[in-house]
Design a protein around this motif. Structure first.
Motif, short mmCIF file in Angstrom:
data_model
loop_
_atom_site.label_atom_id
_atom_site.label_comp_id
_atom_site.label_asym_id
_atom_site.label_seq_id
_atom_site.Cartn_x
_atom_site.Cartn_y
_atom_site.Cartn_z
N ASP A 119 45.29 38.17 57.77
CA ASP A 119 44.71 38.71 55.93
C ASP A 119 44.13 40.39 55.65
N CYS A 120 44.75 41.18 55.48
CA CYS A 120 44.34 41.99 55.11
C CYS A 120 43.39 42.35 53.85
N GLY A 121 43.37 40.74 53.09
CA GLY A 121 42.98 40.93 52.10
C GLY A 121 41.72 42.09 51.55
N ALA A 122 41.04 41.68 52.46
CA ALA A 122 39.16 42.63 52.21
C ALA A 122 39.17 43.85 52.28
N PHE A 123 40.35 44.38 52.67
CA PHE A 123 40.69 46.31 52.35
C PHE A 123 41.38 46.44 51.38
N VAL A 124 42.18 45.08 50.89
CA VAL A 124 42.98 45.36 50.03
C VAL A 124 41.28 45.76 48.51
N PHE A 132 42.83 61.07 43.02
CA PHE A 132 44.66 60.97 43.55
C PHE A 132 44.68 61.08 44.51
N GLU A 133 44.03 61.85 45.50
CA GLU A 133 44.60 61.36 47.08
C GLU A 133 43.85 59.52 46.90
N VAL A 134 43.64 59.57 46.32
CA VAL A 134 42.65 57.77 46.89
C VAL A 134 43.81 57.09 45.61
N LEU A 161 30.64 48.52 45.70
CA LEU A 161 31.02 48.41 46.05
C LEU A 161 29.87 48.09 47.18
N ARG A 162 28.71 47.36 47.26
CA ARG A 162 27.72 46.96 48.18
C ARG A 162 28.41 45.77 48.35
N GLY A 169 40.51 48.91 46.57
CA GLY A 169 40.25 48.51 45.10
C GLY A 169 38.91 49.36 44.17
N VAL A 170 38.58 49.30 44.85
CA VAL A 170 37.00 49.47 44.74
C VAL A 170 36.53 51.10 44.61
#
Length: 473
Positions: A272-277, A340-342, A217-218, A281-282
């Motif tokens: 680009d929204c890759g950072a949010f993806v 499950f929601e995450v 996460l860091r 994922g983390v």
């Protein structure tokens, strides 16, 4: 203007806005259009604070460049300060999920800040001839750089809070690992008896898993520091001064305390929204392992008579309206449901990021809603699990001892002495006769009692040893 309403106009015409409202006509139309989730952006104070921070940075930069008069800058800054301190959050009424790539959220911020700034200047709400929500508050900006920048700042704050909550939970598991360090128990693989371990070793794994995820996460927080402020509509910086972006960045870094940086290519960064993806994922990884941990806690505490019964979870509430005395593992269960929601939020974020076209992603609002909800629920889930469950867990030493003594899997520790073939035969006989490994080994004369005691000592069973056990008769 009446005592109860004021008249505002946009490209669609005039509308009556409540006289005491800090929002304006654009917000009102968006509120009417997007009755979707029932969750207004006021539900996400970190996003509102981030929006006010961006607007403050923009006002400072534009004033420094001589584009915004000092008196207007000061009024905008005062309004931004009020909102950043928690005022007027209830005026951010637009639904988090909205069409328009976040334009309604940006307009909501522009209007609230403008009308608050007008009050600081001694004017009434809606007197936009003195200060305008778009001409001044939104100067040199577009939703397409304001909204993603604010979302990244809000995400950074959310990461910090989640890390704090994860550390509370990690420390709780670590304390239990120390408390249970001397309690020998049976390990299990595929829900079948395996080799011995300590209850402390079992609980230490939960602390280590959290520590590993905190490191991931860091790492993701470093990625989210890259912003596209100054990109305006599509990344070309149209309507902004050439020096606006670096000046606004410097101001925003000071205001937020975050070591932000400009993306090297603002056209790319705007779409680009890759950072949010990646961050989602983390969060999914964290949720997966939290849910697995809660599955373990529910199994280990199952019973109290007919299940594993190795640990006791603190009783939090009555468990049944029909079965007196029943207590359920409600805290692990709620964390399972958060996980499950995450998982679902991550899927939503993935599809939304993929669905953008050309120079903009129109679906960042649902990314924002899903991401912020995952952060909030994981943060609350970690704190709840630590304080209402893990801190109060106790062990059942008698039950742990019973499963060890009756375990067929103990024979694994004797492989170096009696060999795999004999060990297999011993295990089969013990299982068939309902007796113990010790009894069968001694009855067959495969080891002396002294050697068997040495082989089955707790400290022998839970770690590697270099010497080959001696003691064959």
């Amino acid at each position: 203007m009446t005592n109860t309403h004021r008249t505002e106009a946009d490209l669609l015409g005039e509308r009556q806005v409540p006289a005491d409202a800090y929002y304006g006509v654009h917000t009102l139309r968006a509120w009417e259009n997007f009755q979707i989730s029932g969750t207004p952006i006021s539900s996400w104070p970190e996003l509102i604070v981030a929006l006010a921070s961006v607007k403050q940075a923009a006002a400072e930069a534009n004033a420094e460049l001589g584009l915004l008069p000092a008196n207007l800058r000061d009024a905008i800054l005062a309004a931004c300060h009020d909102v950043r301190e928690g005022m007027l959050h209830d005026q951010f009424i637009v639904d988090t999920i909205q069409g328009g790539a976040g334009t309604s959220t940006n307009m909501n911020a522009n209007e609230v800040l403008c009308n608050r700034a007008l009050e600081h200047m001694g004017h009434r709400k809606g007197e936009y001839r003195f200060l305008h929500p778009i001409e001044h508050v939104n100067m040199a900006q577009s939703t397409n750089d304001v909204y993603p920048t604010a979302l990244r700042i809000a995400t950074y704050f959310a990461i910090e809070r989640l890390l704090e909550a994860m550390e509370v939970l990690r420390a709780a598991f670590d304390r239990k690992a120390t408390e249970f360090a001397g309690l020998l128990k049976l390990g299990r693989t595929q829900l079948q008896d395996a080799v011995p371990m300590t209850l402390g070793q079992e609980f230490s794994t939960y602390a280590v898993m959290l520590e590993e995820d905190m490191a991931r996460l860091r790492e993701s927080a470093l990625l989210i520091r890259e912003i596209n402020l100054g990109a305006t509509a599509i990344g070309t910086g149209i309507t902004a001064h050439p020096d606006y972006a670096p000046k606004a960045l410097a101001a925003l870094r000071r205001i937020t305390g975050i070591d932000l940086c400009l993306a090297p290519n603002l056209v790319e960064a705007t779409q680009d929204c890759g950072a949010f993806v990646q961050i989602s994922g983390v969060l999914k990884r964290i949720a997966v392992k939290l849910s697995k941990t809660c599955n373990d806690l529910r199994l280990l505490s199952s019973g109290p008579r007919a299940g594993f019964g190795e640990i006791n979870l603190p009783p939090m509430q009555a468990g049944s309206s029909i079965m007196p005395g029943k207590v359920n593992p409600v805290i692990p269960e709620v964390v399972n449901q958060i996980a499950f929601e995450v998982f679902g939020n991550d899927t939503t974020i993935t599809f939304a990021a993929e669905a953008g076209q050309l120079q903009l992603n129109a679906f960042e609002p649902v990314i924002a809603a899903s991401l912020l909800r995952s952060f909030r629920h994981l943060t609350n889930g970690c704190l709840t699990l630590a304080r209402k469950c893990v801190d109060g867990i106790t062990a059942n030493p008698e039950r742990l001892r019973e499963t060890i003594e009756r375990s067929i899997a103990l024979v694994t520790a004797l492989n170096p002495v009696i060999g795999y073939k004999n060990a297999t035969s011993v295990a089969a006989e013990a299982h068939a006769r309902g007796t113990t490994i010790r009894e069968v080994v001694l009855a067959r004369g495969l080891m002396t009692a002294e050697a068997l005691d040495e082989a089955l000592r707790p400290e022998t069973l839970i770690r590697p040893r270099a010497d080959k056990l001696a003691g064959k008769p």
